[in-house]
Design a protein around this motif. Structure first.
Motif, mmCIF file in Angstrom:
data_model
loop_
_atom_site.group_PDB
_atom_site.id
_atom_site.type_symbol
_atom_site.label_atom_id
_atom_site.label_comp_id
_atom_site.label_asym_id
_atom_site.label_seq_id
_atom_site.Cartn_x
_atom_site.Cartn_y
_atom_site.Cartn_z
ATOM 1 N N ASN A 1 51.421 31.691 -36.773
ATOM 2 C CA ASN A 1 52.108 30.559 -36.157
ATOM 3 C C ASN A 1 51.531 30.346 -34.764
ATOM 4 N N LEU B 1 53.878 15.566 -36.633
ATOM 5 C CA LEU B 1 54.868 16.563 -36.236
ATOM 6 C C LEU B 1 55.838 16.046 -35.180
ATOM 7 N N ARG C 1 52.176 24.957 -35.479
ATOM 8 C CA ARG C 1 51.268 24.772 -36.615
ATOM 9 C C ARG C 1 50.839 26.136 -37.136
ATOM 10 N N TRP C 2 50.250 26.118 -38.330
ATOM 11 C CA TRP C 2 49.780 27.348 -38.956
ATOM 12 C C TRP C 2 48.260 27.426 -38.941
ATOM 13 N N GLU C 3 47.765 28.653 -38.828
ATOM 14 C CA GLU C 3 46.340 28.939 -38.982
ATOM 15 C C GLU C 3 46.195 30.107 -39.954
ATOM 16 N N PRO D 1 45.995 21.287 -43.224
ATOM 17 C CA PRO D 1 46.446 21.421 -41.827
ATOM 18 C C PRO D 1 47.895 20.966 -41.656
ATOM 19 N N LEU E 1 49.937 17.597 -39.376
ATOM 20 C CA LEU E 1 49.845 17.798 -37.930
ATOM 21 C C LEU E 1 49.976 16.490 -37.160
ATOM 22 N N THR F 1 58.578 20.706 -42.498
ATOM 23 C CA THR F 1 57.122 20.715 -42.442
ATOM 24 C C THR F 1 56.561 19.296 -42.479
ATOM 25 N N GLY G 1 52.015 21.780 -40.148
ATOM 26 C CA GLY G 1 52.821 22.402 -39.111
ATOM 27 C C GLY G 1 54.282 22.159 -39.406
ATOM 28 N N TYR G 2 55.136 22.336 -38.397
ATOM 29 C CA TYR G 2 56.569 22.219 -38.649
ATOM 30 C C TYR G 2 57.339 22.047 -37.342
#
Length: 439
Positions: free
Chosen positions: A404, A134, A317-319, A25, A131, A128, A27-28
């Motif tokens: 994203n 961040l 964040r990414w999924e 998990p 989570l 990056t 994100g950036y």
């Protein structure tokens, strides 16, 4: 979460490699500037309307800690760049990358010539982190680079294709993260068959100077999805006003688009370099016709769309989109693939993470077989539209793509105008700094 990655070991269409990866998990945080890179064809290739091709382009080296995405508004007379392909095995965003191919979707028959400009790539600089950390991340330090390339600019006018040799200056822009939504309303009746890629005439959308557009993800019409928009005539620069009169539409099933149907929505973002002006016009509520699937039925419903805008968080964040079934693929024929369920929180906008993530194709959009949810409500992702580049199959557990997720604050146009004015004041001070364009 684990997923299987598929990729070509040598040339596209050759031997496929598969490996298992652990998805964490992450994100950036984004830097507030974006670099442009020019995508120039390295070959002469004949293309056929609606038949996607992998096109060789002059290699573009991308630094580490970056994401990329094609700049919307069709840049070649014959079609659009939907995605890009990395040299070798797709790497992480933290790694340096080399782009030497693009996924090109033709909207007309014809021939792409060597040295044609086929698209422009946006390069986003990010840092990056997990989570939970961040909010404490600082954006990376960035220096925009100006470089000049020679290429053929192409456009269509009254059925004719024109080519003009030009020196193209690639630099970039600062991002405000402030945008408005513009609806894409069909201005003609069009019958489509599954797999068709068609240009549909729409009610004119006027784009102010210093704006970039991105289609809003999630399929907005029962028949398919908007891939890009079209400005007629010679392409204009980002800093110029533009008038959008057509949309590039991918049909996911047979059906009919009727005049007045909502076929898509675009995000219009305000950007700039040194001469940013606040141009957000007042808008009135708009009546549109939603067309969506409910079971085996197609529902057409008149609704009122209120004019709203938003400010987007620089933190995201990414999924991962992971296939939840095995499906056979046929070249150029979009297929709906069930994916592991993803919950989309309220006040969230979604964009695909570009660079093709599956050997056999690219995710075109999020499939919707119910009324599209509002951004402020959130929803669930259960299926995607996958566009195959070759015959083959998607297997359960394979990574199809990455999304994203950005949080947004939605407000009426008056508040959005105030946000933009404040940002312009801040940018005026930044542009006056002696070390600009280092951010």
């Amino acid at each position: 979460m684990k997923a299987a990655m598929t990729y070509w070991l040598d040339e596209i269409g050759g031997k496929i490699g598969r490996s298992e990866t652990e998805l964490k998990p992450f994100g950036y945080r984004m830097a507030p500037v974006t670099q442009w890179e020019i995508l120039i064809s390295e070959e002469n290739i004949k293309v056929e309307k609606g038949k996607p091709v992998i096109l060789r382009v002059k290699p573009v080296d991308i630094p580490e800690n970056t994401m990329v995405g094609p700049l919307s508004i069709m840049r070649h007379a014959l079609g659009i760049v939907k995605d890009v392909v990395e040299c070798g095995i797709p790497g992480r965003v933290e790694d340096a990358k080399c782009i030497n191919r693009v996924l090109f979707i033709p909207v007309e028959d014809g021939e792409i010539k060597k040295d044609d400009l086929v698209g422009v790539l946006k390069v986003f600089y990010i840092r990056t982190g997990m989570l939970s950390k961040l909010l404490g991340l600082n954006p990376p330090k960035v220096e925009l680079r100006k470089h000049v390339s020679e290429a053929n600019i192409t456009w269509r006018d009254n059925g004719n294709i024109y080519r003009e040799r030009a020196k193209i200056e690639a630099f970039g822009y600062t991002r405000s993260h402030i945008g408005v939504w513009e609806t894409l309303i069909a201005d003609e009746d069009v019958s489509v068959r599954k797999g068709d890629v068609v240009r549909i005439r729409i009610r004119e959308v006027k784009l102010p100077p210093s704006t970039v557009v991105v289609p809003l993800s999630i399929m907005r019409h029962a028949c398919g999805t908007v891939l890009d928009v079209v400005e007629l005539g010679k392409p204009r620069k980002v800093e110029e006003e533009k008038r959008i009169k057509q949309a590039v539409f991918l049909a996911v099933e047979d059906g009919k688009i009727e005049k007045g149907d909502l076929i898509g929505v675009i995000n219009v973002y305000y950007v700039g370099l040194t001469g940013v002006r606040s141009i957000i016009e007042d808008k009135v509520p708009e009546r549109v016709r939603l067309v969506y699937r409910k079971g085996e039925k197609i529902i057409r419903k008149e609704v009122t769309v209120e004019p709203f805008g938003y400010v987007r968080s620089p933190v995201a964040r990414w999924e991962a989109l992971i296939a939840d079934e095995t499906r056979e693929l046929r070249y150029g024929e979009p297929v709906v693939v069930r994916v592991k369920k993803i919950r989309v929180p309220p006040n969230t906008v979604i964009y695909p993470l570009q660079i093709m993530r599956h050997a056999y194709g690219s995710v075109a959009d999020i499939f919707c077989d119910h009324p599209p949810w509002k951004v402020e409500e959130g929803g669930e992702i259960r299926k995607v539209v996958f566009l195959p580049l070759l015959d083959g199959e998607v297997r359960e557990g394979e990574l199809l793509g990455v999304l994203n997720f950005y949080s947004v604050e939605i407000s009426p146009i008056g508040k959005v105008r105030q946000w933009l004015n404040n940002w312009i004041d801040e940018m005026g001070k930044t542009f006056a700094e002696p070390n600009w364009p280092i951010w």
